[in-house]
Design a protein around this motif. Structure first.
Motif, PDB file in Angstrom:
ATOM      1  N   ASP A 197       2.020  -1.090   6.312  1.00  0.00           N
ATOM      2  CA  ASP A 197       2.624  -0.115   4.656  1.00  0.00           C
ATOM      3  C   ASP A 197       3.058  -1.483   3.523  1.00  0.00           C
ATOM      4  N   ALA A 198       4.116  -2.102   3.412  1.00  0.00           N
ATOM      5  CA  ALA A 198       4.919  -2.607   2.236  1.00  0.00           C
ATOM      6  C   ALA A 198       4.146  -3.976   2.756  1.00  0.00           C
ATOM      7  N   GLU A 199       3.615  -4.551   4.307  1.00  0.00           N
ATOM      8  CA  GLU A 199       3.071  -5.702   3.808  1.00  0.00           C
ATOM      9  C   GLU A 199       1.894  -5.624   3.190  1.00  0.00           C
ATOM     10  N   ALA A 200       0.739  -4.458   3.776  1.00  0.00           N
ATOM     11  CA  ALA A 200      -0.349  -4.620   2.977  1.00  0.00           C
ATOM     12  C   ALA A 200      -0.228  -4.622   1.371  1.00  0.00           C
ATOM     13  N   LEU A 201       0.545  -3.657   0.945  1.00  0.00           N
ATOM     14  CA  LEU A 201       0.889  -3.929  -0.119  1.00  0.00           C
ATOM     15  C   LEU A 201       1.294  -5.184  -1.179  1.00  0.00           C
ATOM     16  N   TRP A 202       2.291  -5.691  -0.486  1.00  0.00           N
ATOM     17  CA  TRP A 202       2.635  -7.159  -1.051  1.00  0.00           C
ATOM     18  C   TRP A 202       1.066  -7.912  -0.724  1.00  0.00           C
ATOM     19  N   THR A 203       0.395  -7.461   0.029  1.00  0.00           N
ATOM     20  CA  THR A 203      -0.098  -9.176   0.407  1.00  0.00           C
ATOM     21  C   THR A 203      -1.281  -8.760  -0.443  1.00  0.00           C
TER      22      THR A 203
ATOM     23  N   GLN B 121      11.052  -5.740   0.058  1.00  0.00           N
ATOM     24  CA  GLN B 121       9.619  -7.199   0.320  1.00  0.00           C
ATOM     25  C   GLN B 121       9.786  -7.507  -1.444  1.00  0.00           C
ATOM     26  N   ALA B 122       9.881  -6.626  -1.916  1.00  0.00           N
ATOM     27  CA  ALA B 122       9.856  -7.036  -3.448  1.00  0.00           C
ATOM     28  C   ALA B 122      10.953  -8.127  -4.200  1.00  0.00           C
ATOM     29  N   LEU B 123      12.031  -7.591  -3.705  1.00  0.00           N
ATOM     30  CA  LEU B 123      12.837  -9.006  -4.259  1.00  0.00           C
ATOM     31  C   LEU B 123      12.482 -10.617  -4.153  1.00  0.00           C
TER      32      LEU B 123
END
Length: 255
Positions: free
Chosen positions: A76-82, A132-134
């Motif tokens: 989920d986090a990877e999809a959001l940041w992509t 993953q935001a950092l």
């Protein structure tokens, strides 16, 4: 449109608000947009609601774009940041707002599946999204997480699993504030009380509404705007010397 003479405190900054298609998240996104930020409106599955939020921000003279990712699922986090990276190359403000209430039962009514779902959405997702935001977050940025008043002084047996999933965010806030201080990044948490949104649809009526309203000295439930205005302050330069703080936005319910 922005009123003549109004100072926009977040001009030139980019913000991401999770769960921004409705309720508290929508109020946060529109308020940050009104302050001049370019807002990434995250949503899980309701594309029409996210589109409405983006349109509302743009109608007020702001800039926004939608990013989709179903939280609580692997990747989920990877999809959001992509999705975010397709629109922007930097981040100034991260607002971890998305969350679910769960079944709202006492401990004997909590299932393993329900508990794991709550923690996946309310705890694991914001942790990994923040992690993953950092690399994307500029020095001097802001991380603001939406918790709950129920983690301190207002624990309720019928919300034990929900409160537990949110309590972890209190810990994350303090630890990250210490880690990220050298970069000038502040990390804070807002702990709302009962907020009148569609998440509580059908529950906040009659005697229940009257009783909940009576629990605060202000005599009313909170609104999404109450929370959004508080987050706008924490996102602004006015809050530059506040970090590692849990700000209660319950109208005094937890006193």
């Amino acid at each position: 449109m922005k009123q003549k003479g109004m100072i926009m405190t977040l001009t030139g900054k980019t913000a991401l608000v999770t769960g921004a298609s409705r309720g508290i998240g929508r109020a946060i996104a529109t308020r940050l947009g009104r302050e001049g930020a370019r807002v990434a409106v995250h949503y899980g599955g309701n594309h029409a609601a996210a589109k409405d939020t983006v349109a509302a921000i743009e109608a007020a003279g702001g800039r926004a774009f939608a990013v989709q990712a179903e939280l609580g699922a692997p990747g989920d986090a990877e999809a959001l940041w992509t999705a975010f990276d397709a629109h922007a190359d930097r981040l100034d403000i991260l607002v971890n707002n998305a969350g679910i209430l769960g079944g709202q039962s006492e401990i004997d009514g909590v299932t393993r599946e329900g508990l794991e779902r709550l923690f996946a959405v309310n705890t694991t997702a914001p942790f990994l999204i923040t992690q993953q935001a950092l690399p994307r977050l500029r020095d001097g940025g802001r991380i603001i997480t939406v918790g709950t008043m129920l983690t301190r002084g207002a624990a309720m047996p019928r919300a034990i699993d929900y409160a537990m999933s949110k309590a972890a965010l209190d810990v994350m806030t303090v630890a990250l504030a210490k880690q990220l201080g050298p970069r000038g990044i502040t990390v804070n948490l807002v702990a709302p009380g009962v907020i009148d949104t569609d998440m509580h649809e059908g529950r906040l009526v009659g005697e229940a509404l009257a009783w909940l309203s009576s629990q605060t000295p202000l005599g009313r439930l909170g609104t999404p705007t109450d929370v959004a205005d508080t987050i706008a302050f924490l996102a602004s330069d006015d809050s530059r010397y506040i970090t590692g703080h849990r700000l209660d936005v319950s109208g005094g319910t937890t006193m």
